[in-house]
Motif scaffolding. Structure first.
Motif, mmCIF file in Angstrom:
data_model
loop_
_atom_site.group_PDB
_atom_site.id
_atom_site.type_symbol
_atom_site.label_atom_id
_atom_site.label_comp_id
_atom_site.label_asym_id
_atom_site.label_seq_id
_atom_site.Cartn_x
_atom_site.Cartn_y
_atom_site.Cartn_z
ATOM 1 N N THR A 11 51.229 7.113 9.998
ATOM 2 C CA THR A 11 50.387 6.946 11.184
ATOM 3 C C THR A 11 49.317 8.027 11.237
ATOM 4 O O THR A 11 49.570 9.189 10.944
ATOM 5 N N LEU A 12 48.118 7.628 11.625
ATOM 6 C CA LEU A 12 46.969 8.521 11.745
ATOM 7 C C LEU A 12 47.352 9.785 12.523
ATOM 8 O O LEU A 12 47.860 9.688 13.637
ATOM 9 N N PRO A 13 47.143 10.967 11.939
ATOM 10 C CA PRO A 13 47.513 12.204 12.643
ATOM 11 C C PRO A 13 46.498 12.567 13.735
ATOM 12 O O PRO A 13 45.315 12.210 13.656
ATOM 13 N N ILE A 14 46.976 13.304 14.732
ATOM 14 C CA ILE A 14 46.108 13.800 15.798
ATOM 15 C C ILE A 14 44.963 14.597 15.177
ATOM 16 O O ILE A 14 45.157 15.371 14.238
ATOM 17 N N GLY A 15 43.751 14.389 15.713
ATOM 18 C CA GLY A 15 42.554 15.067 15.198
ATOM 19 C C GLY A 15 41.796 14.255 14.168
ATOM 20 O O GLY A 15 40.657 14.588 13.836
ATOM 21 N N SER A 16 42.396 13.165 13.674
ATOM 22 C CA SER A 16 41.727 12.313 12.682
ATOM 23 C C SER A 16 40.603 11.514 13.327
ATOM 24 O O SER A 16 40.664 11.154 14.501
ATOM 25 N N LYS A 17 39.582 11.233 12.525
ATOM 26 C CA LYS A 17 38.499 10.360 12.977
ATOM 27 C C LYS A 17 38.982 8.913 12.948
ATOM 28 O O LYS A 17 39.763 8.523 12.077
ATOM 29 N N ALA A 18 38.490 8.114 13.891
ATOM 30 C CA ALA A 18 38.854 6.700 13.948
ATOM 31 C C ALA A 18 38.350 5.981 12.699
ATOM 32 O O ALA A 18 37.159 6.035 12.393
ATOM 33 N N PRO A 19 39.223 5.312 11.959
ATOM 34 C CA PRO A 19 38.765 4.520 10.815
ATOM 35 C C PRO A 19 37.888 3.349 11.285
ATOM 36 O O PRO A 19 38.163 2.737 12.321
ATOM 37 N N ASP A 20 36.842 3.082 10.540
ATOM 38 C CA ASP A 20 35.941 1.982 10.908
ATOM 39 C C ASP A 20 36.586 0.648 10.557
ATOM 40 O O ASP A 20 37.574 0.578 9.825
ATOM 41 N N PHE A 21 36.035 -0.402 11.099
ATOM 42 C CA PHE A 21 36.527 -1.752 10.849
ATOM 43 C C PHE A 21 35.395 -2.735 11.128
ATOM 44 O O PHE A 21 34.396 -2.374 11.760
ATOM 45 N N LYS A 22 35.550 -3.932 10.653
ATOM 46 C CA LYS A 22 34.674 -5.044 11.023
ATOM 47 C C LYS A 22 35.581 -6.257 11.133
ATOM 48 O O LYS A 22 36.073 -6.770 10.123
#
Length: 192
Positions: free
Chosen positions: A4-15
């Protein structure tokens, strides 16, 4: 590495395709704060807490918070989670969030979604400040004692540090294509 994405990570982009027929990516959501949550159509934890989520959206959407639901469940595992059924569900319930379809499950993998529902809160820089559950009893709303998502949003908007930035999501596991309905990636485990 954590699943799971750790705290402080940038939001991964999506389309991704939404139930309104439009494609959305991360940059389409320009509000100060962003809540992305992995959800679906069939899960009783989702169904029983959708109105709790609606009230949270209605409480915070005028305070600069956008809410985006993503269904990553395989329709091959649960036909109820198909895109067509997503459209029907939104027409029936008129939820106040954008509802996106992650047909390839790549977005669920990028975020490390464990369960439905699983919430991610991002700040103005789109850095993760909270991940986990919205409430402590999504399947039985009458037994809710803790509103973790609302607490995190209240602190974020007030410019305070998030007291509890990570909680375990409570719900059904994401239904991964080609896997048993209860399968989870081996590297996925409890968050706390």
């Amino acid at each position: 590495m954590a699943f799971t994405l750790p705290i402080g990570s940038k939001a991964p982009d999506f389309k991704l395709l939404a139930t309104d027929g439009k494609q959305y990516s991360l940059q389409d959501f320009t509000s100060d704060y962003l809540v992305i949550f992995f959800t679906c159509n069939h899960c009783p934890y989702v169904q029983n807490s959708d109105e709790v989520t609606r009230r949270t959206v209605e409480k915070f959407q005028d305070q600069g918070v956008s809410f985006v639901g993503i269904n990553s469940n395989s329709a091959n595992t649960y036909q109820e989670d198909s895109y067509e059924n997503m459209v029907k569900r939104m027409e029936e319930h008129r939820f106040p969030w954008v509802y996106l379809h992650d047909a390839t499950q790549e977005v669920a993998k990028a975020y490390g979604a464990l369960r439905t529902p699983h919430f991610y809160v991002f700040d103005q820089e789109r850095k993760l400040v909270y991940t986990g559950r919205a409430v402590d009893s999504p399947r039985v709303p009458d037994k809710i004692t803790t509103y973790d998502l609302e607490n995190a949003l209240t602190e974020l908007i007030a410019g305070k540090p998030i007291t509890t930035p990570v909680t375990n999501p409570i719900g059904c596991n994401v239904k991964w294509d080609g896997k048993d309905a209860h399968w989870m990636p081996p590297e996925a485990c409890d968050l706390v």
